[in-house]
Design a protein around this motif. Structure first.
Motif, PDB file in Angstrom:
ATOM      1  N   THR A 191       1.383  -6.719  -6.144  1.00 64.86           N
ATOM      2  CA  THR A 191       0.286  -5.495  -6.287  1.00 64.86           C
ATOM      3  C   THR A 191       0.949  -4.313  -5.142  1.00 64.86           C
ATOM      4  O   THR A 191       1.899  -4.679  -4.694  1.00 64.86           O
ATOM      5  N   CYS A 192       0.314  -3.366  -5.771  1.00 60.34           N
ATOM      6  CA  CYS A 192       0.852  -1.894  -4.886  1.00 60.34           C
ATOM      7  C   CYS A 192      -0.848  -1.119  -5.300  1.00 60.34           C
ATOM      8  O   CYS A 192      -1.847  -1.166  -6.237  1.00 60.34           O
ATOM      9  N   LEU A 193      -1.625  -1.355  -3.986  1.00 56.11           N
ATOM     10  CA  LEU A 193      -3.047  -0.478  -4.304  1.00 56.11           C
ATOM     11  C   LEU A 193      -2.015   0.811  -3.531  1.00 56.11           C
ATOM     12  O   LEU A 193      -1.951   1.655  -2.688  1.00 56.11           O
ATOM     13  N   ARG A 194      -2.391   2.215  -4.380  1.00 58.39           N
ATOM     14  CA  ARG A 194      -2.388   3.191  -3.840  1.00 58.39           C
ATOM     15  C   ARG A 194      -3.565   4.079  -3.697  1.00 58.39           C
ATOM     16  O   ARG A 194      -4.575   4.033  -3.466  1.00 58.39           O
ATOM     17  N   LEU A 195      -2.942   4.967  -2.118  1.00 56.60           N
ATOM     18  CA  LEU A 195      -4.345   5.339  -1.824  1.00 56.60           C
ATOM     19  C   LEU A 195      -3.598   7.462  -1.763  1.00 56.60           C
ATOM     20  O   LEU A 195      -2.737   7.427  -2.420  1.00 56.60           O
ATOM     21  N   ASP A 196      -4.990   7.841  -2.144  1.00 55.54           N
ATOM     22  CA  ASP A 196      -4.856   9.549  -2.331  1.00 55.54           C
ATOM     23  C   ASP A 196      -5.005  10.278  -1.317  1.00 55.54           C
ATOM     24  O   ASP A 196      -6.249  10.837  -0.450  1.00 55.54           O
ATOM     25  N   ARG A 197      -3.981   9.829  -0.221  1.00 49.37           N
ATOM     26  CA  ARG A 197      -3.643  10.333   1.206  1.00 49.37           C
ATOM     27  C   ARG A 197      -2.985  11.116   1.377  1.00 49.37           C
ATOM     28  O   ARG A 197      -1.626   9.115   1.424  1.00 49.37           O
ATOM     29  N   VAL A 198      -2.132  11.683   2.348  1.00 52.57           N
ATOM     30  CA  VAL A 198      -0.892  12.069   2.643  1.00 52.57           C
ATOM     31  C   VAL A 198      -0.487  11.100   3.740  1.00 52.57           C
ATOM     32  O   VAL A 198      -1.359  10.163   5.182  1.00 52.57           O
ATOM     33  N   ALA A 199       0.328   9.621   3.699  1.00 55.47           N
ATOM     34  CA  ALA A 199       0.946   8.917   4.583  1.00 55.47           C
ATOM     35  C   ALA A 199       2.110   9.386   5.383  1.00 55.47           C
ATOM     36  O   ALA A 199       1.590   9.268   6.778  1.00 55.47           O
ATOM     37  N   VAL A 200       2.445  10.136   4.704  1.00 55.38           N
ATOM     38  CA  VAL A 200       3.503  10.721   6.452  1.00 55.38           C
ATOM     39  C   VAL A 200       4.812  11.836   5.150  1.00 55.38           C
ATOM     40  O   VAL A 200       4.388  12.396   4.136  1.00 55.38           O
ATOM     41  N   HIS A 201       4.858  12.590   6.435  1.00 59.67           N
ATOM     42  CA  HIS A 201       6.065  14.389   6.820  1.00 59.67           C
ATOM     43  C   HIS A 201       7.231  13.977   6.486  1.00 59.67           C
ATOM     44  O   HIS A 201       7.720  13.461   7.875  1.00 59.67           O
ATOM     45  N   PHE A 202       8.170  13.919   4.981  1.00 64.36           N
ATOM     46  CA  PHE A 202       8.855  13.494   4.953  1.00 64.36           C
ATOM     47  C   PHE A 202      10.120  14.620   5.475  1.00 64.36           C
ATOM     48  O   PHE A 202       9.723  15.978   5.048  1.00 64.36           O
ATOM     49  N   SER A 203      11.139  14.722   5.899  1.00 68.43           N
ATOM     50  CA  SER A 203      11.854  15.416   5.616  1.00 68.43           C
ATOM     51  C   SER A 203      12.974  15.358   5.339  1.00 68.43           C
ATOM     52  O   SER A 203      13.847  13.960   4.878  1.00 68.43           O
ATOM     53  N   LEU A 204      13.123  16.763   4.385  1.00 64.23           N
ATOM     54  CA  LEU A 204      14.005  16.389   3.535  1.00 64.23           C
ATOM     55  C   LEU A 204      15.399  16.943   3.304  1.00 64.23           C
ATOM     56  O   LEU A 204      16.860  17.052   2.867  1.00 64.23           O
ATOM     57  N   ALA A 205      15.945  16.784   4.935  1.00 66.53           N
ATOM     58  CA  ALA A 205      17.483  16.446   5.453  1.00 66.53           C
ATOM     59  C   ALA A 205      17.353  15.429   5.728  1.00 66.53           C
ATOM     60  O   ALA A 205      18.720  15.021   5.897  1.00 66.53           O
ATOM     61  N   GLY A 206      17.189  14.067   5.501  1.00 66.46           N
ATOM     62  CA  GLY A 206      17.607  12.914   5.337  1.00 66.46           C
ATOM     63  C   GLY A 206      19.279  12.906   4.260  1.00 66.46           C
ATOM     64  O   GLY A 206      19.743  13.091   3.472  1.00 66.46           O
ATOM     65  N   GLN A 207      19.750  11.994   4.339  1.00 64.32           N
ATOM     66  CA  GLN A 207      20.781  11.795   3.623  1.00 64.32           C
ATOM     67  C   GLN A 207      20.356  11.758   2.253  1.00 64.32           C
ATOM     68  O   GLN A 207      21.682  11.879   2.112  1.00 64.32           O
ATOM     69  N   VAL A 217       1.154  -1.393  -0.384  1.00 62.76           N
ATOM     70  CA  VAL A 217      -0.334   0.185   0.170  1.00 62.76           C
ATOM     71  C   VAL A 217       0.790   1.191  -0.212  1.00 62.76           C
ATOM     72  O   VAL A 217       1.561   1.226   0.638  1.00 62.76           O
ATOM     73  N   ALA A 218       0.605   1.977  -1.068  1.00 59.31           N
ATOM     74  CA  ALA A 218       1.380   3.567  -0.944  1.00 59.31           C
ATOM     75  C   ALA A 218       0.918   4.671  -0.723  1.00 59.31           C
ATOM     76  O   ALA A 218       0.115   4.772  -1.415  1.00 59.31           O
ATOM     77  N   GLY A 219       0.438   5.571  -0.075  1.00 62.40           N
ATOM     78  CA  GLY A 219      -0.078   6.757   0.390  1.00 62.40           C
ATOM     79  C   GLY A 219       1.077   7.765  -0.576  1.00 62.40           C
ATOM     80  O   GLY A 219       1.895   7.351  -1.230  1.00 62.40           O
ATOM     81  N   GLN A 220       0.494   8.851  -0.101  1.00 54.65           N
ATOM     82  CA  GLN A 220       1.643  10.001  -0.642  1.00 54.65           C
ATOM     83  C   GLN A 220       2.723  10.880   0.567  1.00 54.65           C
ATOM     84  O   GLN A 220       2.343  10.479   2.194  1.00 54.65           O
ATOM     85  N   ALA A 221       3.334  11.331  -0.088  1.00 52.05           N
ATOM     86  CA  ALA A 221       4.159  12.213   1.300  1.00 52.05           C
ATOM     87  C   ALA A 221       4.543  13.298   1.148  1.00 52.05           C
ATOM     88  O   ALA A 221       4.202  13.784  -0.368  1.00 52.05           O
ATOM     89  N   LEU A 222       4.213  13.930   2.594  1.00 54.65           N
ATOM     90  CA  LEU A 222       4.527  15.528   2.120  1.00 54.65           C
ATOM     91  C   LEU A 222       5.875  15.936   2.358  1.00 54.65           C
ATOM     92  O   LEU A 222       6.622  15.453   3.779  1.00 54.65           O
ATOM     93  N   MET A 223       6.736  16.739   1.476  1.00 53.41           N
ATOM     94  CA  MET A 223       8.324  17.409   1.770  1.00 53.41           C
ATOM     95  C   MET A 223       8.272  18.172   2.535  1.00 53.41           C
ATOM     96  O   MET A 223       7.982  19.233   1.716  1.00 53.41           O
ATOM     97  N   PHE A 224       9.247  17.936   3.526  1.00 51.18           N
ATOM     98  CA  PHE A 224       8.943  19.200   4.281  1.00 51.18           C
ATOM     99  C   PHE A 224      11.049  19.693   3.701  1.00 51.18           C
ATOM    100  O   PHE A 224      11.605  19.157   4.423  1.00 51.18           O
ATOM    101  N   ALA A 225      10.930  20.755   3.565  1.00 53.48           N
ATOM    102  CA  ALA A 225      12.215  21.958   3.662  1.00 53.48           C
ATOM    103  C   ALA A 225      12.393  21.954   5.204  1.00 53.48           C
ATOM    104  O   ALA A 225      11.648  22.111   5.893  1.00 53.48           O
ATOM    105  N   ALA A 226      14.560  22.203   5.396  1.00 54.59           N
ATOM    106  CA  ALA A 226      14.645  22.688   6.591  1.00 54.59           C
ATOM    107  C   ALA A 226      14.318  24.113   6.822  1.00 54.59           C
ATOM    108  O   ALA A 226      14.117  24.762   8.134  1.00 54.59           O
ATOM    109  N   ASP A 227      13.362  25.355   5.987  1.00 57.84           N
ATOM    110  CA  ASP A 227      13.106  26.404   6.372  1.00 57.84           C
ATOM    111  C   ASP A 227      11.525  26.045   6.851  1.00 57.84           C
ATOM    112  O   ASP A 227      10.440  27.027   6.900  1.00 57.84           O
ATOM    113  N   GLY A 228      10.976  24.305   7.057  1.00 56.38           N
ATOM    114  CA  GLY A 228       9.456  24.423   7.156  1.00 56.38           C
ATOM    115  C   GLY A 228       8.359  24.045   6.065  1.00 56.38           C
ATOM    116  O   GLY A 228       6.913  24.053   6.475  1.00 56.38           O
ATOM    117  N   THR A 229       8.774  25.286   4.388  1.00 53.58           N
ATOM    118  CA  THR A 229       8.115  25.140   3.946  1.00 53.58           C
ATOM    119  C   THR A 229       8.112  23.761   2.823  1.00 53.58           C
ATOM    120  O   THR A 229       8.741  22.715   3.278  1.00 53.58           O
TER     121      THR A 229
END
Length: 311
Positions: A185-201, A113-125
């Protein structure tokens, strides 16, 4: 009966962010979830923070490891849930996502199952990740969705195998490629699953990420050289005019799997460009205004090649 989630949290000196990551799990108020925290031998307050969540953390292991994917592999081996997710120590689960995934997966079981990701930059945007289609096109274009928005069954991990620890940045993309090739098989969800930090390696070490991306394409299609893999990838991404793409395709006319992968990847790129243009009616510099037309022309030529091969 609620499906059980195994939430793997790999950590190393994550004291600055771990509290918020674990709090996002606790706030789910989901009745069947285990947190497996795999620490690489932190020397800061990571373990002290983890101790405050004893009621939440089902298993904790702290020892030196061979990088984040080694830690994730250890977590997968310990998992007892029906669905496994990897949560970065600087990421957060979206509110209510475990219940949403549980209901969707119960109604329509799938390997992933794959949701969406909201990507967060260091400045909070923040910005919603532009996900791609889960199909063979990903074999030449990268990972189709944010790995940390992916919920996979133990059976999927048995079929695909562990993460390749020789990759330092892109073993997640390599694993998803393996899932596609294995027919998961992959079920896609039109829903944010994670708030993802762009500071990762994998975000900040761009050159290594790109080098491993080209390597994965070559491993998917061993007849390609690294230079050609780079050209295909950059063309699909819209970072190159693609002047050599037709020559590469012509050279490998008999490789229908490769031809189809490129065609599917370009179709996905057309969709993303069109969606971005619709969202931004002024059609400013998300991508060049002519990119969609250029891709469509290339796609037409590719489809002609495929038809001529009888595929």
């Amino acid at each position: 009966m609620y499906p059980k989630f195994s939430i793997i949290v790999p950590t190393f000196n994550a004291a600055a962010s771990l509290d918020q990551a674990l709090l996002s799990v606790r706030s789910q108020q989901y009745p069947a979830a285990e947190v497996i925290l795999v620490d690489g031998g932190s020397t800061d307050d990571t373990l002290a923070i983890a101790a405050r969540y004893e009621d939440l953390i089902g298993q904790l292991r702290s020892e030196r490891d061979n990088g984040i994917y080694d830690a994730i592999n250890k977590g997968v081996a310990l998992a007892t849930g029906d669905l496994i997710i990897v949560l970065g120590s600087d990421d957060q689960l979206a509110d209510g996502i475990l219940s949403t995934v549980a209901h969707a997966w119960t109604a329509q079981p799938s390997d992933i199952v794959a949701g969406q990701a909201l990507m967060f930059a260091a400045d909070g945007t923040s910005q919603l990740r532009a996900d791609e289609d889960y199909n063979a096109g990903a074999l030449v274009s990268g990972v189709p969705f944010c790995h940390n928005a992916m919920f996979a069954t133990p059976e999927a991990y048995r079929r695909v195998g562990p993460y390749d620890t020789s990759y330092r940045m892109c073993a997640d993309a390599k694993w998803v490629h393996g899932a596609i090739r294995a027919g998961c098989t992959c079920l896609r969800l039109d829903r944010v699953a994670v708030h993802f930090s762009l500071a990762g390696q994998s975000t900040v070490q761009g050159e290594l990420t790109l080098a491993e991306t080209y390597r994965s394409i070559v491993e998917n299609f061993p007849f390609l050289g690294t230079e050609d893999a780079e050209h295909v990838f950059r063309t699909i991404r819209g970072w190159s005019s693609g002047e050599r793409l037709e020559d590469i395709l012509r050279l490998h006319m008999s490789e229908s799997r490769f031809q189809n992968a490129v065609a599917l990847a370009l179709l996905t790129r057309v969709r993303i460009v069109a969606s971005a243009a619709h969202a931004n009616r002024q059609n400013v510099a998300l991508t060049p205004a002519s990119l969609a037309q250029r891709i469509r022309r290339k796609l037409g030529r590719i489809n002609t090649y495929i038809r001529n091969q009888g595929t």
